[in-house]
Scaffold this motif. Structure first.
Motif, PDB file in Angstrom:
ATOM      1  N   ASP A 198       1.155  -1.316   0.268  1.00  0.00           N
ATOM      2  CA  ASP A 198       0.114   0.187  -0.230  1.00  0.00           C
ATOM      3  C   ASP A 198       0.846   1.291   0.077  1.00  0.00           C
ATOM      4  OD1 ASP A 198      -2.136  -1.872   0.582  1.00  0.00           O
ATOM      5  OD2 ASP A 198      -3.200  -1.727   1.840  1.00  0.00           O
ATOM      6  N   THR A 199       0.191   2.473   0.168  1.00  0.00           N
ATOM      7  CA  THR A 199       1.229   3.714  -0.023  1.00  0.00           C
ATOM      8  C   THR A 199       0.811   4.093   0.938  1.00  0.00           C
ATOM      9  OG1 THR A 199      -0.391   5.003  -1.620  1.00  0.00           O
ATOM     10  CG2 THR A 199       0.883   4.107  -3.088  1.00  0.00           C
ATOM     11  N   PRO A 200       1.766   5.137   1.566  1.00  0.00           N
ATOM     12  CA  PRO A 200       1.299   5.964   3.152  1.00  0.00           C
ATOM     13  C   PRO A 200       0.657   6.628   2.464  1.00  0.00           C
ATOM     14  CG  PRO A 200       3.182   5.853   2.353  1.00  0.00           C
ATOM     15  CD  PRO A 200       3.347   5.146   1.765  1.00  0.00           C
ATOM     16  N   ALA A 201      -0.612   7.478   1.347  1.00  0.00           N
ATOM     17  CA  ALA A 201      -1.505   8.262   1.197  1.00  0.00           C
ATOM     18  C   ALA A 201      -2.389   7.335   1.253  1.00  0.00           C
ATOM     19  CB  ALA A 201      -1.881   9.029  -0.448  1.00  0.00           C
ATOM     20  N   GLU A 202      -2.554   5.847   0.553  1.00  0.00           N
ATOM     21  CA  GLU A 202      -4.004   4.931   0.726  1.00  0.00           C
ATOM     22  C   GLU A 202      -3.855   4.874   2.194  1.00  0.00           C
ATOM     23  OE1 GLU A 202      -3.632   3.042  -3.471  1.00  0.00           O
ATOM     24  OE2 GLU A 202      -2.076   2.146  -1.811  1.00  0.00           O
ATOM     25  N   ARG A 203      -2.953   4.413   2.772  1.00  0.00           N
ATOM     26  CA  ARG A 203      -3.081   4.429   5.071  1.00  0.00           C
ATOM     27  C   ARG A 203      -3.903   4.907   5.632  1.00  0.00           C
ATOM     28  NH1 ARG A 203      -0.852  -0.214   6.727  1.00  0.00           N
ATOM     29  NH2 ARG A 203      -1.123  -2.762   5.142  1.00  0.00           N
ATOM     30  N   LEU A 204      -3.688   6.271   5.286  1.00  0.00           N
ATOM     31  CA  LEU A 204      -3.978   7.174   5.854  1.00  0.00           C
ATOM     32  C   LEU A 204      -5.574   7.776   5.449  1.00  0.00           C
ATOM     33  CD1 LEU A 204      -3.339   9.866   8.203  1.00  0.00           C
ATOM     34  CD2 LEU A 204      -2.501  10.987   5.888  1.00  0.00           C
ATOM     35  N   ALA A 205      -5.965   7.574   4.099  1.00  0.00           N
ATOM     36  CA  ALA A 205      -7.202   7.829   3.496  1.00  0.00           C
ATOM     37  C   ALA A 205      -7.980   6.675   4.250  1.00  0.00           C
ATOM     38  CB  ALA A 205      -7.245   7.585   2.008  1.00  0.00           C
TER      39      ALA A 205
END
Length: 422
Positions: free
Chosen positions: A408-415
């Motif tokens: 996953d990307t950090p942006a996806e996890r934060l979203a």
């Protein structure tokens, strides 16, 4: 006294100093120290030592016999009785005397061990054991007191020539390895491995550093700046963490007091922070990484990294986050965080500090700083990057798939986290 201290200090020979010798031995027998007795009598301290311990010629060193025995002039004052158990007075110095070495030799011949000899001398058993190991005859292994006295006196003068200076083969081998860009530790370990049966070629890396850094020794012929890869011309002092004084007026809360939920990364909102520094320390960029999602935020600082400026910039950046993502911030003990208590009051976000010299306690942030150096190389001016430039770099890192996030990307996890909370 029956004499006057001479104004003529030229050598007088043993016959002309009979009265001085008697007075000197009387004072020593009363318990006065050698240096003080020599000053009272008016003789050189070396003369006093020679009168007490005798003088060994070169022939005597070879045979183990004293060519000039110690003075045995009877003093005018009675000598205090010695304890019958030891036979010698309680040692007054850290060096063994010739009389003690004579007793050691007698007791060794009688079959006594170091413990019994030490008990009779009033010395530690380790002192006797070292004396027997160091000063016994190298050929026969027999302990001869006068030879032992001569060896001890010959070993005592300082400074001593270093091992590298006295061994040309060792010096040349070390020099060749330094020429080949090896470090002193690599040279030391390699010599010990390649020559296990030649202890004369074994040397500690600290000895090599001493030969390089101590002025005036000249044991390695190269210029110091070219001899070491670091190029340092003097040693860099390194104090231990326990010796450091508190850095800030406001008490620090150490990482050991950080909640356990931050360690296992199960709960988001725990951040790690640091600065990356530009050329000559004139510019900086603040870096913030969330421990659970590895989400990156960059703080524009320009050419100022004072505590006040860093405090205000961090407050502005952290205030953009929702409250549940502001649980804690972990930082090193850099001077830029001197206003940490004011930051905590403004953001309701506690700051925890790492231990000195422990960058692994902020491993996520250290790894991220390494990634950021691809965009902001060392020894460059970081103030030329605008806030928009920093936002673009952070966005690129946050959309990069990460193995630790199962790609996953950090942006996806934060979203995902924001979607759950909303």
């Amino acid at each position: 006294m029956l004499f006057e201290i001479r104004g003529d200090r030229s050598p007088q020979g043993p016959r002309r100093l009979v009265a001085e010798r008697c007075a000197y031995l009387d004072l020593v027998a009363q318990g006065m120290g050698t240096a003080q007795a020599c000053r009272v009598v008016g003789i050189n301290r070396r003369t006093g030592y020679r009168w007490r311990q005798g003088r060994v010629s070169q022939a005597g060193r070879d045979t183990g016999r004293c060519s000039v025995p110690p003075s045995r002039v009877e003093p005018e004052f009675p000598v205090p009785e010695q304890p019958p158990e030891t036979g010698l007075p309680v040692p007054a110095t850290r060096f063994l005397s010739s009389d003690e070495r004579l007793l050691i030799a007698d007791l060794v011949r009688a079959g006594h061990g170091p413990r019994e000899i030490g008990r009779r001398l009033g010395r530690p058993a380790s002192t006797v054991s070292r004396e027997l190991d160091r000063n016994a005859d190298p050929a026969s292994g027999e302990y001869r007191p006068y030879s032992a006295q001569a060896r001890a006196e010959a070993r005592r003068p300082r400074p001593k020539p270093g091992k590298i200076a006295t061994n040309p083969e060792l010096r040349d081998r070390i020099q060749d390895m330094l020429d080949d860009r090896c470090s002193p530790e690599q040279a030391s370990k390699r010599l010990r491995r390649d020559h296990p049966d030649q202890p004369e070629l074994h040397v500690a890396h600290e000895t090599i550093y001493q030969a390089l850094y101590v002025q005036g020794r000249g044991e390695l012929r190269r210029e110091l700046k070219a001899a070491l890869r670091t190029g340092r011309t003097q040693r860099k002092p390194r104090g231990s963490g326990e010796q450091r004084q508190p850095r800030f007026t406001a008490p620090m809360v150490m990482i050991s007091d950080r909640p356990a939920e931050a360690d296992d990364r199960a709960v988001p909102g725990h951040w790690e922070g640091d600065l990356i520094i530009g050329e000559n320390g004139a510019s900086a960029i603040g870096t913030l990484v969330e421990r659970t999602t590895r989400y990156v935020m960059l703080v524009h600082l320009g050419q100022s990294r004072t505590a006040e400026h860093v405090r205000d910039a961090l407050i502005t950046t952290i205030s953009t986050l929702p409250e549940h993502l502001r649980r804690s911030l972990t930082w090193d003990q850099g001077a830029e965080m001197a206003r940490h208590h004011e930051f905590s009051i403004a953001t309701a976000m506690p700051v925890y500090f790492c231990d000195p010299h422990a960058p692994w306690q902020r491993g996520t942030n250290e790894n991220t700083n390494g990634l950021l150096r691809e965009y902001f190389p060392k020894s460059t001016d970081l103030s030329i990057h605008t806030p928009d430039d920093l936002a673009a770099v952070a966005a690129q890192l946050n959309r990069r798939p990460r193995k630790t996030l199962d790609w996953d990307t950090p942006a996806e996890r934060l979203a995902k986290l924001l979607a759950k909370t909303s």
